[in-house]
Structure formats: structure tokens, C-alpha cells
Motif scaffolding. Structure first.
Motif, PDB file in Angstrom:
ATOM      1  N   SER A 283       9.633  38.740  47.603  1.00  0.00           N
ATOM      2  CA  SER A 283      10.807  37.878  47.759  1.00  0.00           C
ATOM      3  C   SER A 283      12.098  38.703  47.761  1.00  0.00           C
ATOM      4  O   SER A 283      13.046  38.401  48.497  1.00  0.00           O
ATOM      5  CB  SER A 283      10.861  36.832  46.640  1.00  0.00           C
ATOM      6  OG  SER A 283      10.861  37.468  45.378  1.00  0.00           O
ATOM      7  N   LYS A 284      12.131  39.760  46.967  1.00  0.00           N
ATOM      8  CA  LYS A 284      13.301  40.656  46.920  1.00  0.00           C
ATOM      9  C   LYS A 284      13.470  41.348  48.278  1.00  0.00           C
ATOM     10  O   LYS A 284      14.568  41.405  48.847  1.00  0.00           O
ATOM     11  CB  LYS A 284      13.093  41.676  45.788  1.00  0.00           C
ATOM     12  CG  LYS A 284      14.015  42.893  45.827  1.00  0.00           C
ATOM     13  CD  LYS A 284      15.356  42.615  45.183  1.00  0.00           C
ATOM     14  CE  LYS A 284      16.160  43.908  45.033  1.00  0.00           C
ATOM     15  NZ  LYS A 284      17.603  43.621  44.978  1.00  0.00           N
ATOM     16  N   HIS A 285      12.363  41.892  48.801  1.00  0.00           N
ATOM     17  CA  HIS A 285      12.409  42.516  50.125  1.00  0.00           C
ATOM     18  C   HIS A 285      12.936  41.522  51.171  1.00  0.00           C
ATOM     19  O   HIS A 285      13.757  41.865  52.010  1.00  0.00           O
ATOM     20  CB  HIS A 285      11.010  42.968  50.551  1.00  0.00           C
ATOM     21  CG  HIS A 285      10.572  44.279  49.959  1.00  0.00           C
ATOM     22  ND1 HIS A 285      11.377  45.401  49.942  1.00  0.00           N
ATOM     23  CD2 HIS A 285       9.398  44.653  49.387  1.00  0.00           C
ATOM     24  CE1 HIS A 285      10.718  46.411  49.377  1.00  0.00           C
ATOM     25  NE2 HIS A 285       9.511  45.979  49.028  1.00  0.00           N
ATOM     26  N   TYR A 286      12.432  40.286  51.103  1.00  0.00           N
ATOM     27  CA  TYR A 286      12.802  39.286  52.104  1.00  0.00           C
ATOM     28  C   TYR A 286      14.284  38.919  52.016  1.00  0.00           C
ATOM     29  O   TYR A 286      14.969  38.811  53.031  1.00  0.00           O
ATOM     30  CB  TYR A 286      11.933  38.030  51.958  1.00  0.00           C
ATOM     31  CG  TYR A 286      10.512  38.184  52.476  1.00  0.00           C
ATOM     32  CD1 TYR A 286      10.116  39.301  53.211  1.00  0.00           C
ATOM     33  CD2 TYR A 286       9.558  37.198  52.236  1.00  0.00           C
ATOM     34  CE1 TYR A 286       8.825  39.427  53.676  1.00  0.00           C
ATOM     35  CE2 TYR A 286       8.257  37.315  52.711  1.00  0.00           C
ATOM     36  CZ  TYR A 286       7.893  38.430  53.431  1.00  0.00           C
ATOM     37  OH  TYR A 286       6.619  38.551  53.904  1.00  0.00           O
ATOM     38  N   GLN A 287      14.776  38.716  50.788  1.00  0.00           N
ATOM     39  CA  GLN A 287      16.201  38.380  50.622  1.00  0.00           C
ATOM     40  C   GLN A 287      17.100  39.488  51.158  1.00  0.00           C
ATOM     41  O   GLN A 287      18.064  39.234  51.871  1.00  0.00           O
ATOM     42  CB  GLN A 287      16.529  38.148  49.139  1.00  0.00           C
ATOM     43  CG  GLN A 287      16.212  36.755  48.678  1.00  0.00           C
ATOM     44  CD  GLN A 287      16.035  36.688  47.158  1.00  0.00           C
ATOM     45  OE1 GLN A 287      15.879  37.720  46.483  1.00  0.00           O
ATOM     46  NE2 GLN A 287      16.050  35.497  46.625  1.00  0.00           N
ATOM     47  N   GLU A 288      16.772  40.718  50.779  1.00  0.00           N
ATOM     48  CA  GLU A 288      17.592  41.861  51.214  1.00  0.00           C
ATOM     49  C   GLU A 288      17.533  42.022  52.737  1.00  0.00           C
ATOM     50  O   GLU A 288      18.521  42.360  53.376  1.00  0.00           O
ATOM     51  CB  GLU A 288      17.114  43.146  50.529  1.00  0.00           C
ATOM     52  CG  GLU A 288      17.357  43.166  49.022  1.00  0.00           C
ATOM     53  CD  GLU A 288      18.811  43.435  48.651  1.00  0.00           C
ATOM     54  OE1 GLU A 288      19.673  43.567  49.550  1.00  0.00           O
ATOM     55  OE2 GLU A 288      19.099  43.518  47.438  1.00  0.00           O
ATOM     56  N   THR A 289      16.352  41.793  53.306  1.00  0.00           N
ATOM     57  CA  THR A 289      16.191  41.941  54.757  1.00  0.00           C
ATOM     58  C   THR A 289      17.013  40.883  55.486  1.00  0.00           C
ATOM     59  O   THR A 289      17.660  41.171  56.497  1.00  0.00           O
ATOM     60  CB  THR A 289      14.704  41.828  55.145  1.00  0.00           C
ATOM     61  OG1 THR A 289      13.968  42.837  54.440  1.00  0.00           O
ATOM     62  CG2 THR A 289      14.513  42.052  56.636  1.00  0.00           C
ATOM     63  N   SER A 290      17.029  39.671  54.947  1.00  0.00           N
ATOM     64  CA  SER A 290      17.838  38.608  55.540  1.00  0.00           C
ATOM     65  C   SER A 290      19.305  39.036  55.599  1.00  0.00           C
ATOM     66  O   SER A 290      19.989  38.853  56.614  1.00  0.00           O
ATOM     67  CB  SER A 290      17.700  37.324  54.709  1.00  0.00           C
ATOM     68  OG  SER A 290      18.474  36.297  55.270  1.00  0.00           O
ATOM     69  N   GLY A 291      19.772  39.655  54.518  1.00  0.00           N
ATOM     70  CA  GLY A 291      21.149  40.174  54.477  1.00  0.00           C
ATOM     71  C   GLY A 291      21.398  41.231  55.551  1.00  0.00           C
ATOM     72  O   GLY A 291      22.471  41.254  56.168  1.00  0.00           O
ATOM     73  N   CYS A 292      20.414  42.088  55.782  1.00  0.00           N
ATOM     74  CA  CYS A 292      20.559  43.130  56.823  1.00  0.00           C
ATOM     75  C   CYS A 292      20.735  42.498  58.204  1.00  0.00           C
ATOM     76  O   CYS A 292      21.546  42.967  59.011  1.00  0.00           O
ATOM     77  CB  CYS A 292      19.335  44.052  56.851  1.00  0.00           C
ATOM     78  SG  CYS A 292      19.192  45.128  55.402  1.00  0.00           S
TER      79      CYS A 292
END
Length: 308
Positions: A283-292
Motif C-alpha cells: 500500500s505504501k508503494h502504491y500511494q507513493e507511485t500514485s504521487g509520482c
């Protein structure tokens, strides 16, 4: 020149954040030695052959999808699993695939998307993938259900002889496959041209990176997790297609679709308590990726190109 005009059009149509420098930093990697290529392809095959996280969240279509409401607010908001089907449908529509089409899918995975394309349109279809487990599953699950679809194991950078000697294809379809072998895109375009009919249409959906290359966050949460060594920029895509004798007919910046997809997957991954192979919560990877994607450090593109 035509090429620099093309690049400037691309740069004007993308999110301005995306374009900080005009250096096409990755073009020099576009053709890779055979040894490096083989290593790369065996890494991709083994990653997808082993990775179980996908089945849980993505179902049989392990792709990031298309959310019609983002392009047209009057359309209904769909779920993540539905977005894979919506991407298929969108690509069928913009590429003009119909029952008289003969379509090859570069990087077909377990074969669901190209099977659905054939079912929806009545076209003939061939799926090609480097991962043996995928082709075995595809033949068992989908190939057995339709006379019009078949699956072959092989490399998109060096196509099997049976494809090169067989009938030409009217369309090439590829979803989120080039990202795994971006440094070989020149080879992919050459091979594509060799099996497409004159005026054959290529429709590609894929991930791209900002002209500056990956930010630290893009590297940590997207590249490293997905084993990407490098991605193309928007302009690299245009340039390589054009250099290989393709005219770009349609180009869509779908980055907001990826941003939204990762945003809605994050709480689902959190709820399922999924952990990435690097030990970080998915979930952390996904949130950060969304920001990118939101900031334009990463992008998603749909390109339609015609073989001259």
C-alpha cells in the motif's frame, strides 16, 4: 525537421511538469547486446512466473487500466478490475480492430486481454510472451475455448520464425510490456514492422518516465519494485516509432488514469496486508507511485501508430 516538430508537439501535449529538459536521455540504450537482452528477458520471465501478489488484486488481467470518467466526467466511475476491460475496449476502438482483423499481442501475459479482444470483435488473435508459465496457462484457459486465438512462447525482440513466415497481421496490440525491455524498443519496432501489413496499426499502452529520468521516489516505489532498469520518455516513444517507419496517428497522455488506479488500489492492498518482496507494505508503494504520476515523474501513454 519533421522529427523535431514531432517532439515539440509531444512536449506541448504532455503535462508541463513532465518536460524539464529536452535531453532524450535514454535513446542511446535503445538497442542492446544479445547477451544483455537474453538476461533481461529471463529476469522478466522469472519475476512474472513467480509473483503471486498479482492474482489477488488484479484478477486475470494484471494490467493498469483505463477509467472512462477521467476523460469524460459523464461516464460512470468503475472499479479497478473493470478498468482492465475498459482499457481493452478503448484500445479496440481507437485502433479500429474488427472481425476482419488479424491481431498479434506483444507480451500477452496469461492471455486474458487478447482473448477478450477476440471475443468482443470476432478477430483472429495470436498472443506472444516470453514467460513459459503464462503461455501454458493461456493455452489451457483461453486457447482451448476459441478456434480464433492461439498463444506462442517467444521474444518480441526476436520473433519466432513461425510468426515471421506466417500471414501478416493487420494490428499489433501491446499493454504494459515495453516497460520491461525499454532499452530494446528499437528491436521491438523493427520486429513489429516485419510482421505487420502495409498500413498495419500498432496500438500500445505503456508506462513512461519524465525526460529527466526517474526521481528518487519513482525509483524506490516503481522501478525497483517492478524490476525496471529503465523506461522511455514520451518523446523516446515518438522518436523510435518514427525512426522505424511508423506514423503516429493518435497519442494520449493517460497519466491521470494510472494516478487514480494506484490511489484506489492502495487501501485494498492495505486491507489485504500485502507486503512487497522488498519487505515494504504494498500500500505504501502504491500511494507513493500514485504521487509520482500526479507530479509527472511517471506517465502512462496510449499510442496508435501506422506502418508506412
Amino acid at each position: 525537421s519533421n522529427m523535431s516538430m514531432m517532439k515539440s508537439i509531444f512536449r506541448r501535449t504532455v503535462n508541463p511538469l513532465f518536460v524539464k529538459s529536452t535531453q532524450t536521455y535514454s535513446m542511446r540504450y535503445m538497442s542492446t547486446s544479445n547477451l544483455a537482452k537474453d538476461q533481461l528477458e529471463s529476469d522478466v520471465a522469472s519475476y512474472y512466473g513467480k509473483n503471486a501478489n498479482y492474482a489477488g488484486l488484479f484478477g486475470t488481467n494484471i494490467h493498469f487500466g483505463y477509467f472512462p470518467h477521467i476523460s469524460d466526467p459523464s461516464k460512470k466511475v468503475i472499479t479497478f478490475p473493470e478498468s482492465g476491460d475498459a482499457l481493452n475496449k478503448h484500445m479496440i476502438d481507437i485502433a479500429g480492430i474488427n472481425e476482419s482483423s488479424n491481431v498479434i499481442d506483444f507480451g500477452c501475459g496469461v492471455g486474458g486481454p487478447i482473448f477478450d479482444v477476440s471475443q468482443q470483435t470476432g478477430c483472429s488473435a495470436t498472443g506472444l510472451d516470453i514467460t513459459k508459465e503464462f503461455i501454458d496457462q493461456a493455452n489451457e484457459k483461453f486457447g482451448s475455448k476459441s478456434e480464433k486465438v492461439n498463444y506462442i512462447q517467444g521474444s518480441i525482440t526476436n520473433l519466432p520464425t513461425e510468426l515471421k513466415q506466417g500471414p501478416k497481421f493487420s494490428h499489433l496490440f501491446s499493454i504494459q510490456c515495453i516497460c520491461h525491455i525499454a532499452q530494446c524498443f528499437n528491436d521491438v519496432c523493427r520486429e513489429a514492422a516485419s510482421v505487420l501489413d502495409t498500413n498495419g496499426i500498432m496500438v500500445i499502452n505503456d508506462f513512461v518516465v519524465s525526460e529527466d529520468g526517474p526521481s528518487d521516489k519513482a525509483k524506490a516505489h516503481f522501478y525497483d519494485r517492478l524490476h525496471f532498469t529503465q523506461l522511455l520518455s514520451f518523446a523516446d516513444f515518438a522518436e523510435t516509432l518514427t525512426n522505424n517507419g511508423f506514423d503516429i496517428i493518435k497519442y494520449e497522455n493517460c497519466s491521470q488514469h494510472a494516478k487514480y488506479g494506484y490511489e484506489i488500489l492502495a487501501p485494498q492492498a492495505e486491507q489485504a496486508q500485502m507486503i512487497s518482496e522488498d519487505g515494504v507494505k504494498l500500500s505504501k508503494h502504491y500511494q507513493e507511485t500514485s504521487g509520482c504520476f500526479e507530479r509527472g515523474e511517471l506517465g502512462m501513454v496510449v499510442v496508435v501508430a501506422r506502418k508506412k
